[in-house]
Design a protein around this motif. Structure first.
Motif, short mmCIF file in Angstrom:
data_model
loop_
_atom_site.label_atom_id
_atom_site.label_comp_id
_atom_site.label_asym_id
_atom_site.label_seq_id
_atom_site.Cartn_x
_atom_site.Cartn_y
_atom_site.Cartn_z
N LEU A 26 0.85 -1.17 0.00
CA LEU A 26 0.00 0.00 0.00
C LEU A 26 0.90 1.24 0.00
CD1 LEU A 26 -2.51 -1.34 2.67
CD2 LEU A 26 -2.89 -1.21 0.20
N GLU A 27 0.32 2.40 0.15
CA GLU A 27 1.11 3.64 0.06
C GLU A 27 2.24 3.70 1.09
OE1 GLU A 27 0.45 8.48 0.41
OE2 GLU A 27 -1.30 7.18 0.22
N ALA A 28 1.96 3.36 2.33
CA ALA A 28 2.96 3.48 3.39
C ALA A 28 3.18 2.18 4.15
CB ALA A 28 2.52 4.57 4.38
N SER A 29 2.58 1.11 3.67
CA SER A 29 2.59 -0.13 4.44
C SER A 29 2.46 -1.35 3.54
CB SER A 29 1.44 -0.11 5.45
OG SER A 29 0.21 0.05 4.77
N THR A 30 2.49 -2.51 4.19
CA THR A 30 2.26 -3.78 3.52
C THR A 30 1.08 -4.45 4.20
OG1 THR A 30 4.62 -3.97 3.05
CG2 THR A 30 3.31 -5.97 2.82
N LEU A 31 0.21 -5.03 3.38
CA LEU A 31 -0.99 -5.69 3.88
C LEU A 31 -0.79 -7.20 3.87
CD1 LEU A 31 -3.98 -5.73 4.71
CD2 LEU A 31 -4.56 -5.55 2.27
N TYR A 32 -1.13 -7.83 4.99
CA TYR A 32 -1.01 -9.28 5.15
C TYR A 32 -2.34 -9.88 5.59
CZ TYR A 32 4.02 -8.36 5.32
OH TYR A 32 5.29 -7.96 5.03
N PHE A 34 -3.78 -12.94 7.90
CA PHE A 34 -3.38 -13.93 8.89
C PHE A 34 -3.78 -15.31 8.40
CE2 PHE A 34 -2.47 -10.78 12.01
CZ PHE A 34 -1.69 -11.42 12.94
N LYS A 35 -2.89 -16.28 8.58
CA LYS A 35 -3.25 -17.66 8.24
C LYS A 35 -4.29 -18.18 9.22
CE LYS A 35 0.99 -18.97 5.83
NZ LYS A 35 2.17 -19.85 5.83
N GLU A 36 -4.19 -17.80 10.48
CA GLU A 36 -5.18 -18.19 11.47
C GLU A 36 -6.44 -17.34 11.24
OE1 GLU A 36 -7.58 -19.33 14.28
OE2 GLU A 36 -7.10 -17.19 14.28
N GLN A 37 -7.54 -18.00 10.91
CA GLN A 37 -8.74 -17.29 10.47
C GLN A 37 -9.97 -17.51 11.36
OE1 GLN A 37 -9.61 -15.08 7.64
NE2 GLN A 37 -7.49 -14.64 8.19
N THR A 38 -9.77 -17.54 12.68
CA THR A 38 -10.93 -17.57 13.59
C THR A 38 -11.86 -16.41 13.28
OG1 THR A 38 -9.77 -18.75 15.34
CG2 THR A 38 -11.63 -17.36 16.01
N TYR A 39 -11.24 -15.25 12.99
CA TYR A 39 -11.99 -14.05 12.62
C TYR A 39 -11.86 -13.89 11.11
CZ TYR A 39 -11.11 -13.57 17.57
OH TYR A 39 -11.01 -13.82 18.91
N ARG A 40 -12.87 -14.37 10.39
CA ARG A 40 -12.81 -14.46 8.93
C ARG A 40 -12.45 -13.12 8.29
NH1 ARG A 40 -16.61 -14.20 4.64
NH2 ARG A 40 -15.90 -15.44 2.90
N GLY A 41 -11.30 -13.12 7.61
CA GLY A 41 -10.82 -11.93 6.93
C GLY A 41 -9.75 -11.17 7.69
N ARG A 42 -9.35 -11.63 8.87
CA ARG A 42 -8.38 -10.90 9.70
C ARG A 42 -7.10 -10.59 8.92
NH1 ARG A 42 -5.42 -13.01 15.22
NH2 ARG A 42 -4.11 -11.18 15.51
N CYS A 43 -6.74 -9.32 8.94
CA CYS A 43 -5.54 -8.85 8.24
C CYS A 43 -4.65 -8.04 9.18
CB CYS A 43 -5.93 -7.96 7.06
SG CYS A 43 -6.72 -8.82 5.70
N LEU A 44 -3.50 -7.67 8.67
CA LEU A 44 -2.57 -6.83 9.40
C LEU A 44 -1.94 -5.85 8.43
CD1 LEU A 44 -0.22 -7.71 12.21
CD2 LEU A 44 0.81 -6.73 10.17
N VAL A 45 -1.84 -4.60 8.85
CA VAL A 45 -1.20 -3.55 8.06
C VAL A 45 0.09 -3.17 8.80
CG1 VAL A 45 -1.45 -1.22 7.12
CG2 VAL A 45 -3.45 -2.70 7.29
N ALA A 46 1.24 -3.42 8.17
CA ALA A 46 2.55 -3.14 8.79
C ALA A 46 3.20 -1.96 8.08
CB ALA A 46 3.46 -4.36 8.70
N PHE A 47 3.61 -0.97 8.86
CA PHE A 47 4.28 0.21 8.31
C PHE A 47 5.56 -0.20 7.59
CE2 PHE A 47 7.14 3.92 8.73
CZ PHE A 47 6.38 4.84 8.02
N ASN A 48 5.83 0.44 6.46
CA ASN A 48 7.07 0.18 5.72
C ASN A 48 8.19 1.02 6.33
OD1 ASN A 48 5.79 -1.54 3.91
ND2 ASN A 48 5.35 0.10 2.46
#
Length: 141
Positions: A26-32, A34-48
């Protein structure tokens, strides 16, 4: 851009790829995802870049990063129609600025409370199911 050789968000080694799948930059980060999907769609945005606090960012970096967080949350809302999206910015031990973006569903796990960071038992998906979730997010970014 700051880099920490001990940080898996910076190094992007198996410590990261064992638990997350890169979706896109993304503009300032990377989107991931999670392989563990108890919460369907769970993602993480990490600053670059290795920063540990929002207040360590310049105004431009902070605005771009938070724009990425909001963009991902909106994409997840469109893709998965959760009841609510939770945001978590925990980093006591892993001091790299990142946000957990966690869709919550009424009647689902932890609804009405704080999401579990490492829920048990783990909900793992097939490669095809991960691909489907990733494509849903991408289509809505």
């Amino acid at each position: 851009m700051a880099f920490d050789k001990d940080c898996f968000y910076c190094v992007k080694d198996n410590r990261l790829t064992d638990i997350m799948i890169r979706i896109c930059d993304l503009e300032a980060s990377t989107l991931y995802l999670f392989k563990e999907q108890t919460y369907r769609g769970r993602c993480l945005v990490a600053f670059n870049g290795h920063k540990s606090e929002l207040f360590h960012l310049t105004d431009e970096e902070r605005n771009a990063f938070m724009k990425d967080v909001a963009r991902v949350a909106q994409a997840m809302d469109k893709a998965f129609s959760p009841t609510k999206i939770n945001y978590g910015a925990y980093a006591d031990k892993m001091t790299h600025l990142h946000y957990h973006i966690v869709p919550k569903y009424e009647g689902g796990p932890s609804f009405g409370g704080t999401f579990e960071m490492m829920p048990e038992p783990k909900v793992l998906l097939s490669d095809d199911e991960y691909t489907e979730l990733i494509e849903k997010v991408k289509r809505n970014l």
